[in-house]
Design a protein around this motif. Structure first.
Motif, PDB file in Angstrom:
ATOM      1  N   HIS A 305      17.505 112.411 -57.723  1.00 30.77           N
ATOM      2  CA  HIS A 305      18.262 113.633 -57.490  1.00 30.77           C
ATOM      3  C   HIS A 305      18.823 113.616 -56.071  1.00 30.77           C
ATOM      4  O   HIS A 305      18.217 113.046 -55.159  1.00 30.77           O
ATOM      5  N   ALA A 306      19.970 114.261 -55.911  1.00 38.62           N
ATOM      6  CA  ALA A 306      20.621 114.307 -54.600  1.00 38.62           C
ATOM      7  C   ALA A 306      21.269 115.675 -54.412  1.00 38.62           C
ATOM      8  O   ALA A 306      21.578 116.370 -55.390  1.00 38.62           O
ATOM      9  N   PRO A 307      21.515 116.090 -53.163  1.00 39.05           N
ATOM     10  CA  PRO A 307      22.193 117.368 -52.916  1.00 39.05           C
ATOM     11  C   PRO A 307      23.624 117.362 -53.451  1.00 39.05           C
ATOM     12  O   PRO A 307      24.194 116.307 -53.767  1.00 39.05           O
ATOM     13  N   LEU A 308      24.191 118.551 -53.562  1.00 46.61           N
ATOM     14  CA  LEU A 308      25.573 118.684 -54.010  1.00 46.61           C
ATOM     15  C   LEU A 308      26.537 118.145 -52.964  1.00 46.61           C
ATOM     16  O   LEU A 308      26.272 118.200 -51.766  1.00 46.61           O
ATOM     17  N   LYS A 309      27.661 117.633 -53.458  1.00 44.04           N
ATOM     18  CA  LYS A 309      28.712 117.190 -52.543  1.00 44.04           C
ATOM     19  C   LYS A 309      29.614 118.375 -52.201  1.00 44.04           C
ATOM     20  O   LYS A 309      29.640 119.395 -52.903  1.00 44.04           O
ATOM     21  N   SER A 310      30.377 118.220 -51.145  1.00 46.54           N
ATOM     22  CA  SER A 310      31.177 119.342 -50.650  1.00 46.54           C
ATOM     23  C   SER A 310      32.257 119.765 -51.627  1.00 46.54           C
ATOM     24  O   SER A 310      32.656 120.925 -51.667  1.00 46.54           O
ATOM     25  N   ASN A 311      32.747 118.814 -52.435  1.00 44.84           N
ATOM     26  CA  ASN A 311      33.824 119.157 -53.375  1.00 44.84           C
ATOM     27  C   ASN A 311      33.315 119.370 -54.794  1.00 44.84           C
ATOM     28  O   ASN A 311      34.103 119.403 -55.733  1.00 44.84           O
ATOM     29  N   GLN A 312      32.011 119.488 -54.963  1.00 46.60           N
ATOM     30  CA  GLN A 312      31.456 119.628 -56.298  1.00 46.60           C
ATOM     31  C   GLN A 312      31.672 121.049 -56.835  1.00 46.60           C
ATOM     32  O   GLN A 312      31.540 122.029 -56.111  1.00 46.60           O
ATOM     33  N   GLN A 313      32.026 121.115 -58.095  1.00 43.59           N
ATOM     34  CA  GLN A 313      32.321 122.393 -58.730  1.00 43.59           C
ATOM     35  C   GLN A 313      31.042 123.208 -58.913  1.00 43.59           C
ATOM     36  O   GLN A 313      30.017 122.697 -59.372  1.00 43.59           O
ATOM     37  N   LEU A 314      31.103 124.476 -58.544  1.00 45.59           N
ATOM     38  CA  LEU A 314      29.949 125.365 -58.673  1.00 45.59           C
ATOM     39  C   LEU A 314      30.126 126.270 -59.895  1.00 45.59           C
ATOM     40  O   LEU A 314      31.258 126.566 -60.301  1.00 45.59           O
ATOM     41  N   PRO A 315      29.034 126.724 -60.489  1.00 44.73           N
ATOM     42  CA  PRO A 315      29.133 127.622 -61.650  1.00 44.73           C
ATOM     43  C   PRO A 315      29.810 128.943 -61.270  1.00 44.73           C
ATOM     44  O   PRO A 315      29.686 129.431 -60.140  1.00 44.73           O
ATOM     45  N   GLN A 316      30.509 129.523 -62.213  1.00 45.85           N
ATOM     46  CA  GLN A 316      31.173 130.793 -61.975  1.00 45.85           C
ATOM     47  C   GLN A 316      30.179 131.951 -61.957  1.00 45.85           C
ATOM     48  O   GLN A 316      30.378 132.941 -61.228  1.00 45.85           O
ATOM     49  N   ASP A 317      29.120 131.837 -62.738  1.00 49.58           N
ATOM     50  CA  ASP A 317      28.130 132.902 -62.794  1.00 49.58           C
ATOM     51  C   ASP A 317      27.399 132.992 -61.461  1.00 49.58           C
ATOM     52  O   ASP A 317      26.866 131.982 -60.943  1.00 49.58           O
ATOM     53  N   ALA A 318      27.323 134.182 -60.891  1.00 48.86           N
ATOM     54  CA  ALA A 318      26.739 134.362 -59.563  1.00 48.86           C
ATOM     55  C   ALA A 318      25.255 134.021 -59.544  1.00 48.86           C
ATOM     56  O   ALA A 318      24.764 133.389 -58.596  1.00 48.86           O
ATOM     57  N   GLU A 319      24.534 134.422 -60.563  1.00 48.31           N
ATOM     58  CA  GLU A 319      23.099 134.153 -60.582  1.00 48.31           C
ATOM     59  C   GLU A 319      22.820 132.660 -60.720  1.00 48.31           C
ATOM     60  O   GLU A 319      21.952 132.104 -60.032  1.00 48.31           O
ATOM     61  N   GLU A 320      23.583 132.018 -61.592  1.00 44.76           N
ATOM     62  CA  GLU A 320      23.403 130.568 -61.771  1.00 44.76           C
ATOM     63  C   GLU A 320      23.807 129.822 -60.506  1.00 44.76           C
ATOM     64  O   GLU A 320      23.150 128.852 -60.105  1.00 44.76           O
ATOM     65  N   ARG A 321      24.882 130.266 -59.878  1.00 51.45           N
ATOM     66  CA  ARG A 321      25.326 129.619 -58.640  1.00 51.45           C
ATOM     67  C   ARG A 321      24.297 129.794 -57.533  1.00 51.45           C
ATOM     68  O   ARG A 321      23.990 128.867 -56.784  1.00 51.45           O
ATOM     69  N   SER A 322      23.717 130.967 -57.440  1.00 49.36           N
ATOM     70  CA  SER A 322      22.712 131.224 -56.413  1.00 49.36           C
ATOM     71  C   SER A 322      21.482 130.352 -56.621  1.00 49.36           C
ATOM     72  O   SER A 322      20.912 129.804 -55.653  1.00 49.36           O
ATOM     73  N   ALA A 323      21.064 130.182 -57.884  1.00 47.60           N
ATOM     74  CA  ALA A 323      19.903 129.335 -58.172  1.00 47.60           C
ATOM     75  C   ALA A 323      20.200 127.873 -57.851  1.00 47.60           C
ATOM     76  O   ALA A 323      19.344 127.158 -57.302  1.00 47.60           O
ATOM     77  N   LEU A 324      21.412 127.433 -58.169  1.00 52.24           N
ATOM     78  CA  LEU A 324      21.789 126.045 -57.877  1.00 52.24           C
ATOM     79  C   LEU A 324      21.805 125.777 -56.378  1.00 52.24           C
ATOM     80  O   LEU A 324      21.317 124.749 -55.904  1.00 52.24           O
ATOM     81  N   LEU A 325      22.364 126.711 -55.614  1.00 52.12           N
ATOM     82  CA  LEU A 325      22.428 126.530 -54.164  1.00 52.12           C
ATOM     83  C   LEU A 325      21.046 126.626 -53.526  1.00 52.12           C
ATOM     84  O   LEU A 325      20.768 125.951 -52.528  1.00 52.12           O
ATOM     85  N   ALA A 326      20.176 127.451 -54.103  1.00 55.62           N
ATOM     86  CA  ALA A 326      18.809 127.541 -53.574  1.00 55.62           C
ATOM     87  C   ALA A 326      18.081 126.211 -53.760  1.00 55.62           C
ATOM     88  O   ALA A 326      17.397 125.729 -52.845  1.00 55.62           O
ATOM     89  N   ARG A 327      18.227 125.615 -54.918  1.00 56.03           N
ATOM     90  CA  ARG A 327      17.603 124.301 -55.131  1.00 56.03           C
ATOM     91  C   ARG A 327      18.258 123.244 -54.264  1.00 56.03           C
ATOM     92  O   ARG A 327      17.592 122.324 -53.767  1.00 56.03           O
ATOM     93  N   ASN A 328      19.554 123.372 -54.053  1.00 48.50           N
ATOM     94  CA  ASN A 328      20.262 122.402 -53.223  1.00 48.50           C
ATOM     95  C   ASN A 328      19.751 122.430 -51.778  1.00 48.50           C
ATOM     96  O   ASN A 328      19.627 121.392 -51.124  1.00 48.50           O
ATOM     97  N   ARG A 329      19.438 123.624 -51.280  1.00 53.96           N
ATOM     98  CA  ARG A 329      18.901 123.715 -49.922  1.00 53.96           C
ATOM     99  C   ARG A 329      17.573 122.970 -49.807  1.00 53.96           C
ATOM    100  O   ARG A 329      17.302 122.318 -48.804  1.00 53.96           O
TER     101      ARG A 329
END
Length: 430
Positions: A305-329
């Motif tokens: 597993h690796a962190p997200l890249k700067s140009n990687q597409q994020l989910p439109q759903d706010a809750e899903e996006r927040s969870a993805l970014l939390a794991r990314n941190r």
């Protein structure tokens, strides 16, 4: 009747012959003296360019009153760690684990000696402790041979011979020491133990057992065009030897691939690691890498597993996006352990900052193996490892919860700011 004929005197001929012999001896002496004077003048002309010391410039006895003898007899842990990276107890542990026996029972390789003959220990300039001190001074610093000559009172040929021999028997000794083993995870229980160390700090990284990263070591150029092309790294614009290391949250090197040509892509160098992830790692466990590190073929999908890249597409759903970014941190935070591990190896072994010898493949492999095994030994016995300090469970339990919760802001914020690949990460700014 007396002979009244002429009488010839040979004394003049004998004197002439003696005079000729004296002149010949004088001429030979003059010739020898002139040749010696000419040799001395050549030596004096070369003297400014000479980069080694002769016996006359060194202490007379390598076994008495040298800087090494003073250091060794002090038994001071701080002095040992400063100069050799290990404390006195670990030094003695290595000696007693086979190094001294090998030094005393083996013949030092030379072209003019029988390799199977009995070693003459009384004729050696260093005992086993001195040889171990010599190789550790060599490994943990980038000092030139002249410095080793001064510390151990040895002439250049003896330094080179002892150093090469001591490296080999240190390699063989470390192969037998339990703390110096480089072993992959052998069971699901072991994987779960290391995963629990990570999830105690990063609860969203359930299943993570370690981190992986590559290290490129500067290597001398070769006169052989094929070898030169094999070691040239176009990304770094230089000649390198490539390695890939896997670190556990305890700071231990769990897997390594070393001495690969610098031109090889990380995916090719790391192929043995991919095979271990696929064939010898229980399902559900994975390693964490940088975004630039290749994550292998589809056969090991989900194992790195690796962190997200700067140009990687994020989910439109706010809750899903927040969870993805939390794991990314948390991925970004733990990924730094690979940087710590690589820095630990580079900083702990100054010899790796000197261009490696491209003409000695086996010597280069021995050097790298010794450094990686010794790194595990020092982590286990001394504990001076940043990964181990941060992620070992007892350290967390001893700290106040508020301090631990704020640790990321104190440490990882600065690490992210200085990280050369931070621009590839997606960090949510609050």
């Amino acid at each position: 009747m007396p002979n009244d004929g002429p009488v010839f005197d040979d004394s003049s001929d004998e004197e002439y012959e003696e005079e000729l012999e004296e002149h010949a001896l004088l001429a030979a002496a003059i010739a020898v003296f002139g040749a010696e004077m000419n040799r001395q003048r050549r030596i004096e002309r070369r003297f400014p360019r000479r980069r080694y010391l002769c016996r006359a410039q060194l202490l007379p006895d390598p076994r008495a009153d040298t800087p090494w003898q003073i250091l060794y007899n002090s038994r001071d842990d701080r002095a040992f760690i400063t100069t050799m990276g290990i404390d006195y107890a670990t030094f003695q542990y290595i000696l007693q684990s086979g190094f001294a026996r090998r030094w005393n029972e083996s013949t030092i390789p030379r072209s003019d000696t029988n390799p199977h003959g009995n070693p003459r220990l009384v004729r050696r300039s260093l005992d086993a402790a001195g040889a171990l001190g010599l190789i550790y001074h060599y490994l943990t610093s980038a000092m030139p041979d002249t410095a080793l000559q001064q510390i151990f009172a040895l002439i250049p040929t003896t330094v080179a011979r002892y150093r090469a021999f001591a490296l080999v028997i240190l390699r063989d000794t470390l192969r037998e020491i339990p703390e110096a083993q480089v072993c992959w995870w052998v069971s699901a229980e072991e994987c779960e133990d290391d995963s629990s160390l990570i999830t105690a700090r990063h609860p969203l990284l359930r299943g993570a057992i370690g981190s992986i990263d590559g290290i490129n070591l500067l290597t001398a150029e070769s006169d052989d065009p094929e070898v030169e092309n094999a070691t040239y790294n176009g990304w770094l614009h230089g000649h390198y030897t490539s390695c890939v290391l896997v670190f556990s949250p305890r700071g231990i090197i769990k897997g390594c691939v070393y001495n690969a040509p610098g031109s090889w892509h990380d995916a090719k160098v790391a192929r043995p690691i991919y095979e271990k992830l696929r064939d010898r790692t229980p399902p559900g466990y994975f390693l964490i890498a940088d975004t630039a590190f290749p994550r292998g073929a589809t056969s090991i999908a989900g194992r790195i597993h690796a962190p997200l890249k700067s140009n990687q597409q994020l989910p439109q759903d706010a809750e899903e996006r927040s969870a993805l970014l939390a794991r990314n941190r948390e991925l970004v935070s733990y990924r730094q352990t690979a940087e710590w591990g690589v820095r630990y190896v580079r900083a702990g072994y100054g010899r790796l900052r000197v261009p490696l010898d491209i003409s000695d493949t086996q010597g280069r492999a021995d050097l790298l193996e010794v450094c990686f095994r010794d790194a595990n030994l020092k982590t286990e016995r001394i504990g001076m490892n940043e990964i181990r300090t941060v992620y070992m469970r007892y350290w967390e339990e001893a700290e106040d919860e508020d301090i631990w919760a704020d640790f990321e802001n104190v440490v990882f914020g600065e690490i992210r700011r200085r990280d050369r690949v931070a621009r590839f990460h997606r960090i949510e700014v609050e």
